[in-house]
Design an enzyme around this catalytic site. Sequence first.
Site, mmCIF file in Angstrom:
data_model
loop_
_atom_site.group_PDB
_atom_site.id
_atom_site.type_symbol
_atom_site.label_atom_id
_atom_site.label_comp_id
_atom_site.label_asym_id
_atom_site.label_seq_id
_atom_site.Cartn_x
_atom_site.Cartn_y
_atom_site.Cartn_z
ATOM 1 N N TYR A 100 9.270 95.277 -30.913
ATOM 2 C CA TYR A 100 9.763 93.960 -31.347
ATOM 3 C C TYR A 100 9.387 93.702 -32.799
ATOM 4 O O TYR A 100 8.271 93.975 -33.221
ATOM 5 C CB TYR A 100 9.151 92.903 -30.439
ATOM 6 C CG TYR A 100 9.771 91.533 -30.540
ATOM 7 C CD1 TYR A 100 11.145 91.356 -30.463
ATOM 8 C CD2 TYR A 100 8.975 90.409 -30.681
ATOM 9 C CE1 TYR A 100 11.710 90.099 -30.523
ATOM 10 C CE2 TYR A 100 9.525 89.138 -30.737
ATOM 11 C CZ TYR A 100 10.886 88.989 -30.663
ATOM 12 O OH TYR A 100 11.442 87.743 -30.727
ATOM 13 N N SER A 106 12.398 82.421 -31.743
ATOM 14 C CA SER A 106 13.157 83.670 -31.559
ATOM 15 C C SER A 106 14.349 83.563 -30.620
ATOM 16 O O SER A 106 15.086 84.542 -30.464
ATOM 17 C CB SER A 106 12.231 84.789 -31.088
ATOM 18 O OG SER A 106 11.409 85.205 -32.156
ATOM 19 N N LYS A 155 17.486 84.606 -32.277
ATOM 20 C CA LYS A 155 17.906 86.005 -32.429
ATOM 21 C C LYS A 155 19.223 86.324 -31.718
ATOM 22 O O LYS A 155 20.043 87.079 -32.231
ATOM 23 C CB LYS A 155 16.799 86.948 -31.945
ATOM 24 C CG LYS A 155 15.586 87.004 -32.882
ATOM 25 C CD LYS A 155 14.524 87.957 -32.344
ATOM 26 C CE LYS A 155 13.445 88.265 -33.376
ATOM 27 N NZ LYS A 155 12.590 87.123 -33.702
#
Length: 395
Positions: A177, A75, A78
């Site tokens: 999330y 992640s 991101k």
Amino acid sequence: MLSRREFGGVVAAAALRGGTGGIDETLRTGIAQRKIPAGVGMVASGERVLYSGAFGTRDTSGVPVAADSIFNIASMTKAITTVAALQLVEQGKVKLEDPASRILPQLGKVEVLAGFDADGIPKMRPLKTPVTLKHLLTHTSGICYDLWDADMFRYTQHTKVGAVPPLMFEPGARWQYGMGIDWAGRVVEAVSGMNLEEYFQAKILGPLEMVDTSYLVPASKVDRVVSEYARQADGSLKQEPRVPPQAPKGFSGGGGLYSTTGDYVRFMQMILGKGQGINQARILEAKTVESMEVNQIGSATAGKMKSFRPNASSDVDMQPGSTEKWGLGFLINTTAYEGGRSAGSLAWAGLYNTFYWIDPKRSLCAVLMMQFLPFVDKEAFGLLGDFERAVYANL
């Protein structure tokens, strides 16, 4: 005889060496005592690398890790996807507040969870608020990971998730999330006409000279890839089979990049440079970076996540007792860490315990990469805290 400038340089280098020794010792002893296979850390100012250290082994063969070891950063992808989307916003090709369904029509057909019936079957209702690009980038779209959302976890126990994800709440209602940035990545692909690997290399990674960051790991670099481990029931860490990373069928905005500490520092230095890389490459306008650094979720709070799959993640609470916000791409701490980052710092992480933070007030950024599950395992999170305190105590 040394000139004043040369003498100053010697003194500065000596001070830096003295400072970094404390960080070295923190990581070296922390890795050993916490039985973590590998940890690679780097710290930089906006202008230069201040510290680099690598401890532990690539895998059970005993090959040591190095500063250029390659990690699955999950992640941490991101933030890079967010930058890509904001580049397109700057160019006027898409707007943060426009319905994302104008570009991805399937997002106009999503439904919102209205509860569960007596048998646990989800009840759905039509969407009232259009999902915007801003919702996708700020984790307020209602598209949630089942790993950290009770309703989504319950939903997946009874219902197969189709091509269009269900929303767990009305867009904008709260922070949770999820896979919003995966969908933001699809926006980038649709608007640019390029896949994410092509777009990132052309517009972000290439210009910043992040030469080891990619969704694809060529055969020539496989030996530098750090193996993944998983915590077992007896508390030990077991190495996953060591196989070359396979090319994905598609590229995800939410995860999938491989990178090094040095490359990710170059990305963070671009943020510290208000959109300009250390090599002078202009990636974003300063005002766009400023929008990434401020709260974008109103009164909602971010960053606290209960895990429903403990093998993959422990419960997430980066700063217990404190309120956190989300900007565009980053978690923002509203109060300073004791012995650590300033209030208003930017941070996030990857599932395999890779962590970073950017402290604009002190023009400092740092990254610590490990490679095992579960996320925020107490030993990984403990080492991160020790590393951060050592950074601020010694630099």
